[in-house]
Design a protein around this motif. Structure first.
Motif, PDB file in Angstrom:
ATOM      1  N   UNK A 102      22.244  17.718   0.408  1.00  0.00           N
ATOM      2  CA  UNK A 102      23.153  17.073  -0.546  1.00  0.00           C
ATOM      3  C   UNK A 102      22.886  15.577  -0.471  1.00  0.00           C
ATOM      4  N   UNK A 103      22.802  14.923  -1.609  1.00  0.00           N
ATOM      5  CA  UNK A 103      22.673  13.463  -1.612  1.00  0.00           C
ATOM      6  C   UNK A 103      23.450  12.894  -2.783  1.00  0.00           C
ATOM      7  N   UNK A 139      27.505   3.492  -3.397  1.00  0.00           N
ATOM      8  CA  UNK A 139      28.910   3.202  -3.667  1.00  0.00           C
ATOM      9  C   UNK A 139      29.866   3.795  -2.663  1.00  0.00           C
ATOM     10  N   UNK A 140      29.356   4.309  -1.537  1.00  0.00           N
ATOM     11  CA  UNK A 140      30.212   4.901  -0.516  1.00  0.00           C
ATOM     12  C   UNK A 140      30.272   6.415  -0.563  1.00  0.00           C
ATOM     13  N   UNK A 141      29.559   7.018  -1.513  1.00  0.00           N
ATOM     14  CA  UNK A 141      29.644   8.462  -1.710  1.00  0.00           C
ATOM     15  C   UNK A 141      28.926   9.257  -0.623  1.00  0.00           C
ATOM     16  N   UNK A 142      27.795   8.755  -0.156  1.00  0.00           N
ATOM     17  CA  UNK A 142      27.066   9.471   0.900  1.00  0.00           C
ATOM     18  C   UNK A 142      27.851   9.471   2.211  1.00  0.00           C
ATOM     19  N   UNK A 143      28.466   8.338   2.545  1.00  0.00           N
ATOM     20  CA  UNK A 143      29.272   8.305   3.770  1.00  0.00           C
ATOM     21  C   UNK A 143      30.507   9.187   3.633  1.00  0.00           C
ATOM     22  N   UNK A 144      31.108   9.220   2.439  1.00  0.00           N
ATOM     23  CA  UNK A 144      32.267  10.094   2.269  1.00  0.00           C
ATOM     24  C   UNK A 144      31.877  11.552   2.455  1.00  0.00           C
ATOM     25  N   UNK A 145      30.694  11.944   1.963  1.00  0.00           N
ATOM     26  CA  UNK A 145      30.222  13.311   2.180  1.00  0.00           C
ATOM     27  C   UNK A 145      30.059  13.579   3.676  1.00  0.00           C
ATOM     28  N   UNK A 146      29.511  12.607   4.402  1.00  0.00           N
ATOM     29  CA  UNK A 146      29.343  12.765   5.850  1.00  0.00           C
ATOM     30  C   UNK A 146      30.697  12.928   6.536  1.00  0.00           C
ATOM     31  N   UNK A 147      31.665  12.103   6.146  1.00  0.00           N
ATOM     32  CA  UNK A 147      32.988  12.181   6.767  1.00  0.00           C
ATOM     33  C   UNK A 147      33.709  13.482   6.392  1.00  0.00           C
ATOM     34  N   UNK A 148      33.611  13.896   5.153  1.00  0.00           N
ATOM     35  CA  UNK A 148      34.295  15.118   4.703  1.00  0.00           C
ATOM     36  C   UNK A 148      33.729  16.358   5.378  1.00  0.00           C
ATOM     37  N   UNK A 149      32.395  16.439   5.456  1.00  0.00           N
ATOM     38  CA  UNK A 149      31.780  17.610   6.094  1.00  0.00           C
ATOM     39  C   UNK A 149      31.977  17.574   7.603  1.00  0.00           C
ATOM     40  N   UNK A 150      31.964  16.375   8.186  1.00  0.00           N
ATOM     41  CA  UNK A 150      32.241  16.252   9.616  1.00  0.00           C
ATOM     42  C   UNK A 150      33.648  16.701   9.939  1.00  0.00           C
TER      43      UNK A 150
END
Length: 400
Positions: A377-378, A382-393
């Motif tokens: 997933x990529x 704009x902060x979207x990649x880090x939010x994906x990392x935080x949400x999945x974590x």
């Protein structure tokens, strides 16, 4: 229960922050400090997330958007902001809903996680490289310093961009040995290389311009914003987003820059005509100085077939139309994305069909979880990649 987390990046730190405290948790990372990649995000300021609704988060996913519904709805950007502020980190929201620490220091995000993990009793093992993982009744993890047996295991080893931060892909063969398919890694959010020689423009930054891209004549991208010329191509926010769209594209790809997106052809023609009338005895080159930066005027005139030294009072209506066309459509031929060493993120990773999006647990191996950039997933900037990392974590942690 003994739980292992491999990778102390954004998703691994988040997972450790939400694993039930009754478990014995080990965090293993080959780097000398936690969150090494977080330190460099947002040019050292850390663009933590994007303060927008879930639908906007989803719209900014480039690959496998459907997989992200459950993670984003389970742990929203507002949840992330609340988590940070609850643990003592104040945030601020800037242009484009980008969220940063109030201090503008990415190191403060790391300090927060250090505090949370210490409070939770997580056993941190830094400068320790995982060499192998063997699945039996438990997960046997061999490192260059020790061996561990974990009842449950979370893999948060990241992608392949910024190898100096530990995202080197060394765990991928081990993941494949566990039965998972790895979608080949490509560069995402990366400068692009152009066929034309643009070295003379290197360092020129353009703001409030339009950028469009077509593949085999079909428009695939059109936005306004900022870009910068490099010695062999283009970079900047507009281009980084475009590069992710082009990572898996093939065909004849053309990039066009509109230097005056706020003016239609007719309005721009009227503007140029006024400038020409005010400078009747000057050359065309000198009369266009208010339209765009000087370094681009000669290339524009060359593309339009107009002699830059010709007096403005001698310019014909047809020549003026060609100048307008060149300003509105400064065309280049896309050659390739820069390689992954220049990328902010990597595109590819563990096939999402093999992961339960509601829990992050492997569908192939019970008690094995994935989170963050190691998943295919990529997203855009704009902060979207880090939010994906935080949400999945978060999901991986709470589902242990």
């Amino acid at each position: 229960m003994k739980v292992g987390v491999i990778g102390a990046g954004a998703s691994g730190l988040m997972a450790c922050s939400f694993i039930d405290e009754s478990h014995e948790v080990y965090l293993i990372d080959q780097n000398e400090k936690l969150g090494k990649k977080i330190y460099i995000t947002g040019k050292g300021r850390c663009n933590i997330t994007n303060d927008s609704d879930v639908e906007n988060l989803l719209e900014n996913i480039n690959t496998n958007k459907n997989f992200c519904y459950s993670p984003f709805y389970s742990f929203t950007s507002q949840d992330m902001i609340s988590f940070l502020e609850k643990n003592g980190l104040k945030t601020k929201t800037e242009r484009g809903n980008r969220v940063f620490p109030l201090s503008d220091k990415s190191s403060d995000v790391i300090k927060l996680f250090e505090k949370v993990l210490k409070k939770r009793g997580v056993k941190i093992r830094l400068k320790e490289k995982v060499l192998d993982i063997v699945k039996n009744d438990s997960y046997h993890v061999l490192t260059d310093k020790a061996t561990y047996d974990f009842d449950k295991l979370i893999i948060a080893c990241g992608g392949r961009s910024y190898k100096a931060t530990g995202s080197d892909g060394s765990l991928y063969p081990i993941i494949e040995k566990l039965g998972h398919n790895m979608v080949a890694m490509k560069a995402g959010l990366v400068p692009v290389i152009l066929k034309e020689d643009v070295s003379r423009f290197e360092g020129i930054s353009l703001r409030n311009i339009g950028l469009s891209c077509s593949c085999d004549g079909k428009l695939i991208y059109k936005e306004q914003g900022e870009l910068v010329f490099t010695h062999d191509g283009l970079s900047g926010p507009l281009v980084l987003t475009l590069s992710s769209k082009l990572a898996k594209r093939e065909g004849n790809i053309e990039i066009s820059i509109d230097l005056k997106p706020g003016l239609y052809f007719e309005k721009l023609d009227e503007r140029i005509l006024r400038d020409f009338d005010a400078n009747k005895n000057k050359s065309v080159e000198n009369s266009l100085s208010k339209i765009t930066i000087s370094a681009l005027i000669r290339p524009i005139l060359k593309n339009s077939g107009v002699d830059p030294d010709k007096k403005t009072n001698l310019i014909t209506k047809e020549e003026r139309a060609r100048i307008v066309e060149s300003i509105k459509k400064m065309k280049f031929t896309y050659l390739a994305n820069k390689d992954i060493n220049y990328a902010i993120i990597s595109i590819g990773g563990v096939n999402v069909d093999e992961i339960n999006p509601s829990t992050m647990e492997s569908k192939l191996n019970k008690n094995l979880y994935f989170c963050g950039e190691v998943i295919d997933v990529d997203a855009y900037t704009g902060g979207y990649n880090l939010q994906f990392a935080f949400s999945t974590g978060y999901l991986a942690g709470v589902n242990i």
